[in-house]
Design an enzyme around this catalytic site. Sequence first.
Site, PDB file in Angstrom:
ATOM      1  CG  ASN A  12       0.631   1.201   4.926  1.00 51.91           C
ATOM      2  OD1 ASN A  12       0.291   1.846   5.913  1.00 51.91           O
ATOM      3  ND2 ASN A  12       0.431   1.660   3.693  1.00 51.91           N
ATOM      4  CE1 TYR A  53      -9.488   0.871   8.852  1.00 54.23           C
ATOM      5  CE2 TYR A  53      -9.958   1.814  11.007  1.00 54.23           C
ATOM      6  CZ  TYR A  53      -9.078   1.587   9.971  1.00 54.23           C
ATOM      7  OH  TYR A  53      -7.805   2.060  10.039  1.00 54.23           O
ATOM      8  N   GLY A  77       0.822  -1.209   0.000  1.00 52.94           N
ATOM      9  CA  GLY A  77       0.000   0.000   0.000  1.00 52.94           C
ATOM     10  C   GLY A  77       0.855   1.257   0.000  1.00 52.94           C
ATOM     11  CB  ALA A  78       4.232   1.739  -1.130  1.00 53.29           C
ATOM     12  CB  SER A  79       0.449   4.209  -4.605  1.00 50.27           C
ATOM     13  OG  SER A  79      -0.836   3.846  -4.150  1.00 50.27           O
ATOM     14  CB  ALA A  82     -14.429  -6.308  12.855  1.00 51.77           C
ATOM     15  CB  THR A  83     -10.466  -5.286   9.275  1.00 49.43           C
ATOM     16  OG1 THR A  83     -10.270  -3.870   9.400  1.00 49.43           O
ATOM     17  CG2 THR A  83     -11.730  -5.565   8.472  1.00 49.43           C
ATOM     18  CB  VAL A 137       1.351  -6.890  -5.361  1.00 44.54           C
ATOM     19  CG1 VAL A 137       0.812  -8.039  -4.507  1.00 44.54           C
ATOM     20  CG2 VAL A 137       2.808  -7.150  -5.740  1.00 44.54           C
TER      21      VAL A 137
END
Length: 277
Positions: free
Chosen positions: A83, A149, A10-12, A151-152, A55
């Site tokens: 992330n 959210y 999640g780096a963008s 819960a995740t 990915v």
Amino acid sequence: MSNKVWFVTGASKGLGLTLTKRLLTEGYKVAATSRTADALIKAVGTSDNFLPLEVTLTDENSVQKGITDTLKKFGTIDVIVNNAGYGQFGTLEELSDAEVRRNFDINVFGSLNVIRQVMPFLREQRSGRIFNISSIGGLFGNFPGWGSYCATKFAVVGFTEALAAEGKEYGISATVVYPGYFRTEFLSSESLALPAKQVDAYHEAKISLAAHQNEISGNQAGDPEKASALLIKIASEPDQPLHLILGQDAYNLAEVKIDALKKDMEQMKAAAVATAF
């Protein structure tokens, strides 16, 4: 430490982007994932120390290829930062089964796919640092409209604790990170999903959503640059904490949760412990 290789999902955008840029500036090697490699190249640029990876985190084969490509490029992986994730708003009555499962697919199973694919290599080299980004909402869930959210993020806490115990004998450390509000794009329309079904009866939830979109967004107290610097510092230290509460607001809510838990435990202790044979 600057020879270490980091793998960041999640780096963008958001914390992942800030961390990736800072790592590269400090001379680290970074493999970073996003849904499109173009988004990464546009946000970060190009360099010999940077490997942009396209990915799909919910596809185990795609994750495996990302890990394999990183090892081909850099020869090793030392630090993993799970992330990637997004916010899902909606009361539990409003949210469909599909909406909740999609939230878990990215926020929980995406990280598990990365862990599953990278652990054989980390076990073989008998070292590795893993940071799983949860949220203070993974410790304190008293937010109307944020049940899915939270819960995740509670799930991220649970599997990180187990991962730390499982990896210890191989020299692998794991930290669950509980950020409070940091000034990123998390509350933007691209990162916050709303339910297709709307139930007008939930006034407190609607007030919470309006506050997050109109008051909190853009005014968060947390500085992602400082958060990134702290993660890099912790990764270089001999003892990595299992739990990292991040931000004064997160500390405040953690203390509220701990006090509430203690109060409930003491209130019911006599009756609860008397349930033994």
